[in-house]
Design a protein around this motif. Sequence first.
Motif, PDB file in Angstrom:
ATOM      1  N   GLU B 100      26.512 -16.493  13.892  1.00 40.13           N
ATOM      2  CA  GLU B 100      27.150 -17.609  13.191  1.00 40.13           C
ATOM      3  C   GLU B 100      27.019 -17.456  11.685  1.00 40.13           C
ATOM      4  O   GLU B 100      25.942 -17.214  11.168  1.00 40.13           O
ATOM      5  N   GLY B 101      28.131 -17.617  10.993  1.00 38.56           N
ATOM      6  CA  GLY B 101      28.090 -17.635   9.535  1.00 38.56           C
ATOM      7  C   GLY B 101      28.174 -16.253   8.921  1.00 38.56           C
ATOM      8  O   GLY B 101      27.233 -15.476   8.963  1.00 38.56           O
ATOM      9  N   LYS B 104      25.545 -15.712   6.311  1.00 33.91           N
ATOM     10  CA  LYS B 104      24.159 -15.582   6.774  1.00 33.91           C
ATOM     11  C   LYS B 104      23.935 -14.225   7.420  1.00 33.91           C
ATOM     12  O   LYS B 104      22.811 -13.750   7.502  1.00 33.91           O
ATOM     13  N   THR B 125      36.490 -17.786   7.464  1.00 36.86           N
ATOM     14  CA  THR B 125      35.857 -18.865   8.216  1.00 36.86           C
ATOM     15  C   THR B 125      36.300 -20.177   7.604  1.00 36.86           C
ATOM     16  O   THR B 125      36.439 -20.281   6.386  1.00 36.86           O
ATOM     17  N   LYS B 127      34.850 -22.839   6.869  1.00 34.06           N
ATOM     18  CA  LYS B 127      33.959 -23.365   5.835  1.00 34.06           C
ATOM     19  C   LYS B 127      34.328 -22.808   4.462  1.00 34.06           C
ATOM     20  O   LYS B 127      34.308 -23.513   3.471  1.00 34.06           O
TER      21      LYS B 127
END
Lengths: 335, 131
Positions: B100-101, B104, B125, B127
């Motif tokens: 995820e991310g 990250k 993504t 975000k």
Amino acid sequence: MNQKYLVPLAGVFLLFLVAYTGVEGAGLQWLFGVVVPYAALLAFLAGFFYRVMGWASSAVPFRIPTTCGQAKSLPWIKQNWVDDPDTAGGVFVRMLTEIFLFRSLFRNTRAAFHRNEKNRLSYSWEIFLWVGAMAFHYSFLVVILRHLRFFTSPVPGCVKFLTKMDGILQIGLPELRISGVVLLLAVFFLLLRRIFDAKVSYISQAADYFPLFLILAIAGTGICMRYFTRVDIIGVKELTMGLVTFHPVIPKGVGGLFYAHVFMVSILFAYIPNSKLMHMGGIFLSPTRNMANNNRAVRHINPWNYPVKVHTYEEYEDDFREKMIEAGLPVDKKE
Amino acid sequence: MSKNAILTGLVIFILAVLLPFWVNLGGTAAAPKPEISARAKAAGRCILDKYDMRADHMQLLGKWRNSVVRHSNRLYKTADGKVFTMSLSTGKNSCLGCHEGKEKFCDKCHNYANVAPYCWECHTTPKEINQ
């Protein structure tokens, strides 16, 4: 086939094998990943310093610029102030074109006989050596600057930009770097020229072939790691960052090919001060390029002149006057 | 050329060669650690072994792209028989579905090694768009 290139070719193979087997077989990661690179850097810097200071302390008694254009003359004759400079500014521009554009190589000519019944000798412009040299030197520069990504953290913007422009074609994943391809092709061209051009082959020695093979092997292993056999790039950067922060670490999972690459780069660095590759520093000190052509306009006094003790005729006569008069020789001053 | 001018040039050259050393003075060699999400930890294993994944993931993604776009073949079978959907960012079974991310996971190493893949010119993504 001749030994002038077989010996250096075998030598480069041997260097590759020494590092590859040393790491894969004997586990000498510390030697080839840490000890040799540090030693090579020291040898490079010390050797470079020694060579340049040797040149700096050599006598340059004569003003010997090569004149490649109209010298400064009568006011109505136009001077070529770059190719035949008489001022420091002109010399500076001339050196810039020499260092960055290889100007004297650009003027390269070849002599050949006409292949007809007249059989006349003629000179023609031969630009391909210049093209190959430019392609080689600039792609090598880009490759070296790109490698700064392994030695800086965070990576500076200019290196990022250069890398991005280098991969602008976006071919494949990881994307193709133009400089790598150009470097490999240019080294191949310069090598084939030495092998197949009879006149160049005749004057080529092992010391000319060795760096070409070595650079070919360095570029080859680098390209191989990037596009074909793959390598754990984070592990590689851990090692290189460890070197530049003096906390060397040996990462897990990085194979012999990488160490062979590093070893050959180390050999190249250590070899530079001992070889013709010192033209890197030597080009700045070429007396035929870095001097102004002002032989007649300026009086050049030998810098290491010292006052010479002379014995003049007057002093001679003072020494022997009486004897001269006795012998009936004429004298300037009687008593 | 005067000896002083040569010495100056030589010192500049040596400092430039040593640039990586003085730029990193006092720095550390620590590589970043990508965050492994709870889901990825639970799975225990990616589609290839750890070191293969580190070295080969970009080529694998390139092959996936060609497989999906040119041959509409969206299924990838791992060596131990599991089947995954070939996708970078769509669905729970995709790369980013598990890791995820992007910032990250992907970006940690990519930024460290100055890798700027063009994956993200298409795959973004949500975000990131909001930011």
